[in-house]
Design an enzyme around this catalytic site. Structure first.
Site, PDB file in Angstrom:
ATOM      1  N   GLU A  10       0.807  -1.229   0.000  1.00 32.36           N
ATOM      2  CA  GLU A  10       0.000   0.000   0.000  1.00 32.36           C
ATOM      3  C   GLU A  10       0.841   1.281   0.000  1.00 32.36           C
ATOM      4  OE1 GLU A  10      -2.754  -0.466   3.240  1.00 32.36           O
ATOM      5  OE2 GLU A  10      -3.625  -2.283   2.390  1.00 32.36           O
TER       6      GLU A  10
ATOM      7  N   ASP B 263     -12.330 -10.223  -1.332  1.00 28.84           N
ATOM      8  CA  ASP B 263     -13.627 -10.429  -0.687  1.00 28.84           C
ATOM      9  C   ASP B 263     -14.612  -9.473  -1.347  1.00 28.84           C
ATOM     10  OD1 ASP B 263     -12.938  -7.955   0.607  1.00 28.84           O
ATOM     11  OD2 ASP B 263     -12.216  -9.030   2.362  1.00 28.84           O
TER      12      ASP B 263
ATOM     13  N   GLU C  25      -6.225 -10.408  -2.029  1.00 22.40           N
ATOM     14  CA  GLU C  25      -7.002 -10.269  -0.798  1.00 22.40           C
ATOM     15  C   GLU C  25      -8.502 -10.190  -1.111  1.00 22.40           C
ATOM     16  OE1 GLU C  25      -5.504  -7.172   1.790  1.00 22.40           O
ATOM     17  OE2 GLU C  25      -3.427  -7.515   1.154  1.00 22.40           O
TER      18      GLU C  25
ATOM     19  N   HIS D 101     -10.498  -5.974  -2.528  1.00 19.24           N
ATOM     20  CA  HIS D 101     -11.538  -5.768  -1.516  1.00 19.24           C
ATOM     21  C   HIS D 101     -12.682  -5.023  -2.208  1.00 19.24           C
ATOM     22  CE1 HIS D 101      -9.075  -7.313   1.670  1.00 19.24           C
ATOM     23  NE2 HIS D 101      -8.122  -6.415   1.444  1.00 19.24           N
TER      24      HIS D 101
ATOM     25  N   ASN E 189       2.079  -4.527  -3.474  1.00 19.57           N
ATOM     26  CA  ASN E 189       0.670  -4.885  -3.255  1.00 19.57           C
ATOM     27  C   ASN E 189      -0.114  -3.643  -2.843  1.00 19.57           C
ATOM     28  OD1 ASN E 189      -1.287  -7.124  -2.934  1.00 19.57           O
ATOM     29  ND2 ASN E 189      -1.280  -6.562  -0.774  1.00 19.57           N
TER      30      ASN E 189
END
Length: 473
Positions: free
Chosen positions: A162, A269, A267, A239, A203
């Site tokens: 990030e 979801d 990651e 996300h 990432n």
């Protein structure tokens, strides 16, 4: 895969079937035998399918499903700086070791997450005053120590996590503020020196589709490669919000892959406003399918990692109140439609026996007719006992059933018998027990529960059985 890994794999598959026979009482035995295995489907397609894990939970049903279904795992917190080096120069490897040991026992890869990040730093680092030279040394020493410890045991490292703001500018982290963009190159070079075989990733989130942030990441990767920085891959966290999967996801992955780096969904979801309806779960299934398919369509896409496979281990409700149901399994470890969406993207064909996937043509429902009788047997200050009768008014027998309803007055179920009852927000879900899974045409099944109420105890006005609306009385 060696004989030891194969034996471990076989043991994991046996244990997950045994565990789910107890924990997933809502699934009939024939359906269990037909459950797809995501890791095998993914391997056949040339990618991995992974999950983030909480190391302390890697036992019982949680551990069994993790080992059986996924061929890559990511420690959610156990490898972050605050976890492994809480005091300067003093390391705690217990949590990280637990995850790596589990992966090796189950023939899985490990994605190391994460070496350098602006968040979850130990207090001594976050609030310490260091010269630029000292801070750079602290960072490269930490990277070197952690990567060296797991040399040869980590497949991918998220070296820098990030680094960007939403508008594409560099995040003003402690490292960037003092060291500038060069901290990224230094972290990658330290990681490469410590383990030349590990794949090294950068990432970030909200870079999944084309836009200012992903454009900035694209430019950053170009600059790093031009400087000879050993960057092997770019992670796109994924996300996502239901209905907002970027239409440019595949094209975005492809343009990064065209730079000569791997790409991965790291990651994933997809969160839903609670309570999630059957229609929303069906849409979530389609979107998990679409994200998985986007990876498969890009040659250099290494794989997909879901950020926790079960809603009971998801970060979403704590960070986004009123939202959740974001993962492929529910809180009771039952596969949701999203799980089957992933499997179908990976080439699995429904054999007609997945009762966890309401609305799928192969399910035991929707039935052609149903009726539900709901009655409160007794009520006291803050609690009540209710009985529910589910009647099959159709012409064919049911073999496995799931009943859903929404509480109108904020009630909650505290204990149930003759069914497994779970709750997400105001939505309750009851799944048959082993002894009452079959309901013949014209037959019925009963279950009961104790509940809590406050201010009102109005009866539910509507029920669905295997996704079909039922008459009520």
């Amino acid at each position: 895969m060696g004989s030891r890994a194969a034996a471990s794999r076989a043991a994991s598959l046996i244990s997950v079937l045994a565990a789910t026979a107890v924990a997933l009482v809502g699934l009939a035995a024939p359906a269990q035998a037909a459950e797809p295995v995501l890791r095998d489907l993914a391997s056949a397609k040339g990618i991995y399918y992974g999950t983030a894990v909480t190391g302390s939970k890697l036992s019982g049903t949680y551990g069994s499903i993790t080992g059986a279904q996924f061929d890559s795992i990511t420690p959610a917190n156990e490898m972050k700086w605050g976890s492994v080096e809480p005091t300067r120069g003093t390391f705690n490897w217990a949590g990280a070791d637990r995850v790596v040991d589990f992966a090796e026992a189950n023939g899985q890869q490990v994605r190391g997450h994460t070496l350098v990040w602006h968040s979850q730093m130990p207090n001594w680092l976050a609030n310490g005053n260091f010269s630029n030279t000292e801070l750079r040394t602290i960072m490269t020493d930490h990277v070197t120590t952690e990567v060296t410890r797991y040399r040869g045991r980590i497949h991918h490292w998220d070296v820098v996590n990030e680094p960007l703001n939403e508008d594409g500018t560099m995040r003003t982290s402690k490292f960037y503020t003092q060291l500038g963009e060069s901290y990224i190159a230094d972290a990658f070079r330290a990681a490469r020196a410590a383990d030349p075989a590990a794949k090294l990733y950068i990432n970030d989130y909200n870079t999944d589709g084309t836009g200012p942030k992903s454009n900035a990441m694209y430019s950053l990767v170009q600059r790093l490669k031009a400087q000879g920085v050993p960057i092997d891959g770019v992670g796109f966290q994924g996300h996502l919000i239901l209905g907002q999967v970027p239409s440019t996801l595949r094209a975005n992955l492809q343009r990064f892959a065209d730079l000569g780096v791997e790409v991965a969904i790291t990651e994933l979801d997809i969160r839903i406003a609670l309570p999630a309806s059957d229609a929303e779960l069906a849409q979530q299934k389609a979107e998990y399918n679409a994200v998985t398919s986007a990876c498969l369509a890009v040659t250099r896409c290494a794989g997909v990692t879901v950020w926790g496979f079960t809603d009971s281990d998801s970060w979403i409700p704590d960070v986004f109140p009123g939202q959740g149901a974001a993962t492929p399994y529910d809180e009771s470890f039952r596969p949701k439609p999203a799980y089957y969406g992933i499997a179908e993207a990976l080439g699995w064909t429904d054999d007609g026996g997945d009762p966890g996937d309401p609305g799928d043509p192969g399910d035991p429902g929707p039935t052609t007719g149903c009726a539900v009788s709901y009655a409160v047997q007794s009520q006291w200050n803050t609690g009540f006992t209710a009985n529910v009768t589910v009647r099959n008014t159709g012409s064919t027998a049911l073999n496995g059933w799931t009943l859903r309803w929404t509480w109108p007055s904020g009630q909650s179920v505290t204990q149930a018998w003759n069914a497994t009852v779970t709750q997400s927000g105001a939505q309750a879900t009851a799944v048959n027990a082993a002894h009452n899974a079959a309901i013949p045409a014209g037959g019925s099944a009963n279950f009961g529960f104790n509940g809590a109420w406050s201010g009102g105890n109005t009866a539910p006005s509507a029920f669905t059985l295997n996704g079909a609306a039922c008459a009520t009385s």
